[in-house]
Design a protein around this motif. Structure first.
Motif, PDB file in Angstrom:
ATOM      1  N   GLY A   1     -72.352  31.492  11.357  1.00 37.96           N
ATOM      2  CA  GLY A   1     -73.539  30.692  11.682  1.00 37.96           C
ATOM      3  C   GLY A   1     -74.026  30.927  13.102  1.00 37.96           C
ATOM      4  N   ASN A   2     -74.310  29.828  13.815  1.00 36.44           N
ATOM      5  CA  ASN A   2     -74.795  29.908  15.201  1.00 36.44           C
ATOM      6  C   ASN A   2     -73.616  30.081  16.154  1.00 36.44           C
ATOM      7  N   TRP A   3     -72.977  31.231  16.058  1.00 33.96           N
ATOM      8  CA  TRP A   3     -71.739  31.458  16.803  1.00 33.96           C
ATOM      9  C   TRP A   3     -71.950  31.506  18.313  1.00 33.96           C
ATOM     10  N   THR A   4     -73.171  31.807  18.770  1.00 30.05           N
ATOM     11  CA  THR A   4     -73.384  31.911  20.211  1.00 30.05           C
ATOM     12  C   THR A   4     -73.326  30.556  20.916  1.00 30.05           C
ATOM     13  N   SER A   5     -73.412  29.472  20.159  1.00 30.21           N
ATOM     14  CA  SER A   5     -73.277  28.140  20.763  1.00 30.21           C
ATOM     15  C   SER A   5     -71.957  27.479  20.388  1.00 30.21           C
TER      16      SER A   5
END
Length: 544
Positions: free
Chosen positions: A69-73
């Motif tokens: 998913g939104n792994w950067t956050s």
């Protein structure tokens, strides 16, 4: 006489095309028609309005059973995630999607900063998350201060990895980042005066710079946040920093930067060092030459150097290296619009070969290809972007955000060809196969697999061209948008022959009326596909 005086007339279509191609990756007939009614200053101000990214954060749909998913956050360490190469490509697609869906100068300036402070996403810049932070850092300063960025990027985790400064210790110096900071990023060498002695600095200065940078390391877990940018940054390891004074050469008047042994003191060393570098006229001139080459033209004469670049450099230095006022002065000047002299041999409009990134972005946006939604239709979007990234751009000599060397893309630095590097025997086939791929929906550059989307040209023409039933008027309007300059009647007739296949004009008119009245696009689609492929693959379309 070349002039930085402001050009104040309404742009008109010709100058609006020139302005938008140089300042944006989004290029549509609607925006062109809008900008053609504006003055250069009004157009510039419009391109610098605050615009929010359409796609907020990269998303990874894999692994299927439990997507990252939104792994950067994520609060997990960036190194805990697998598929880093694929994730860096997703981050790249995030940047590109936002660039092509906005009419903003910010993306062009973000990319300019990439050409000045180079990091290669696949060449040692670390994790995909750190690469994401790096792009956001460039974006943060795209309308900001180059000198401030020069300080912040020294703490950027991607840069620390890429140029090995995370390995730079007092007892084991690593000069890689120090050398590139001086040679490529800021002041540049200047002509060599002797062994290890350049006009603007010496080998001694590289050694002293490495000592200033020593002990600045990556912070893998992103737990340190910079208070100015609100972005993750690297850390300082005090016992690995060279604490003695740093004495620079005659190039910097033997300036001494006092050694420090606290975090605040080490940051002050960096601040003093950057101030020293940016106090030099050569640093301001180097950035103005880079800006000129990026936005205006790859080569220039002494008159341009003395009447355009050096005055801009003085303003840049006196303005404490705020980039936007300098870019504005350049892009709304008479010089930029080719009206400050009467020499037809040094034209600026149409003088740059489009980069592969500009070529495909401009084509997609102008021909209104419907890009799959990266959030709600991620599978088709990533298939399409993989065609752009790994087939077209790679075959065109542009590994996006991954230049082959720290010097960047040869088109931006390698004499004497500069932007002519984009167009060669190795890259021409990909450039010519691009439009065929977008029309057929198949990857003609590579494996002939589906790219998930395609352009329906009859719909585009119906929505865009006012008098499409007349073949000459159709070609006149299309070429008026597509090419930097108006084409000759002979050229129009050449394209008309391709459209008509030897039939009289009324052949096309009848087919077009049949399509608009009854929806039968059998003939018009075939002929328009052939026409647009021919028009896009002309020398004129390769220029901006």
């Amino acid at each position: 006489m070349e002039s930085l005086n402001q050009f104040t007339q309404v742009l008109g279509l010709r100058r609006a095309k020139h302005f938008l191609r140089r300042t944006s990756f989004n290029f549509t007939s609607e925006v062109l028609d809008d900008f053609s009614k504006l003055t250069p200053e009004e157009a510039f101000n419009k391109l610098t309005l605050q615009q929010n990214n359409k796609w907020i954060e990269p998303y990874d749909p894999l692994p299927t059973s439990a997507p990252d998913g939104n792994w950067t956050s994520s609060t997990k360490k960036p190194t805990d995630f697998s598929g880093q190469s694929r994730k860096r490509r997703i981050v790249t697609s995030w940047w590109w999607y936002n660039a092509i869906t906005q009419n903003s100068l910010k993306q062009k300036l973000t990319f300019f900063l990439h050409t000045s402070f180079t990091v290669s996403k696949d060449g040692g810049a670390g994790t995909s998350t750190h690469f994401f932070d790096h792009l956001r850092l460039l974006e943060h300063y795209a309308f900001g201060n180059i000198k401030a960025l020069s300080k912040k990027i020294t703490f950027d985790n991607a840069m620390l990895d890429y140029l090995d400064n995370t390995k730079n210790n007092a007892n084991n110096p690593n000069e890689n980042y120090a050398r590139e900071f001086l040679e490529l990023f800021t002041i540049l060498k200047g002509p060599q005066k002797g062994s290890g002695d350049y006009t603007n600095y010496t080998e001694l200065d590289i050694q002293q710079t490495a000592k200033v940078f020593s002990g600045i390391k990556t912070q893998v877990d992103r737990s340190l946040i910079d208070t100015d940018t609100n972005l993750p940054k690297g850390r300082i390891v005090i016992n690995q920093h060279e604490k003695n004074d740093k004495t620079f050469s005659d190039a910097f008047n033997k300036q001494i930067i006092k050694g420090q042994n606290t975090e605040a003191g080490i940051e002050q060393e960096l601040d003093d060092f950057v101030e020293m570098i940016f106090s030099k006229e050569a640093t301001a001139i180097s950035f103005c030459r880079k800006l000129y080459r990026f936005f205006i033209k790859s080569e220039w004469n002494d008159e341009v150097e003395n009447s355009i670049i050096k005055p801009l450099a003085t303003e840049l230095k006196n303005g404490n290296y705020e980039i936007l006022p300098i870019v504005k002065k350049l892009l709304i000047s008479k010089h930029f619009f080719d009206v400050s002299d009467s020499n037809p041999s040094d034209e600026i409009i149409g003088s740059i070969i489009k980069s592969p990134l500009q070529l495909i972005s401009e084509t997609i946006s102008f021909l209104k290809l419907e890009i799959p939604d990266p959030v709600n239709n991620s599978g088709e979007f990533y298939t399409f972007f993989n065609f752009i990234h790994s087939s077209f751009l790679a075959a065109s000599g542009m590994n996006l955000w991954s230049p082959d060397s720290v010097a960047g893309y040869p088109a931006h630095y390698q004499e004497p060809d500069f932007d002519r590097h984009w167009f060669s025997s190795n890259t021409v086939l990909a450039r010519y196969k691009m439009i065929e791929s977008l029309i057929t929906g198949r990857n003609k550059v590579g494996n002939n697999g589906r790219i998930q989307v395609s352009i329906h040209l009859p719909s585009f023409v119906k929505d865009t061209i006012k008098n499409a039933s007349d073949p000459i008027e159709l070609i006149t309007e299309l070429s008026g948008y597509l090419y930097p300059e108006v084409i000759s009647e002979e050229r129009k007739n050449y394209f008309a022959e391709n459209l008509l296949e030897g039939f009289p004009n009324y052949y096309w008119t009848s087919a077009w009326v049949a399509y608009t009245n009854g929806g039968d696009d059998t003939i018009v689609k075939s002929r328009l596909d052939s026409l647009i492929i021919r028009m896009v693959n002309t020398p004129e379309y390769q220029l901006m």
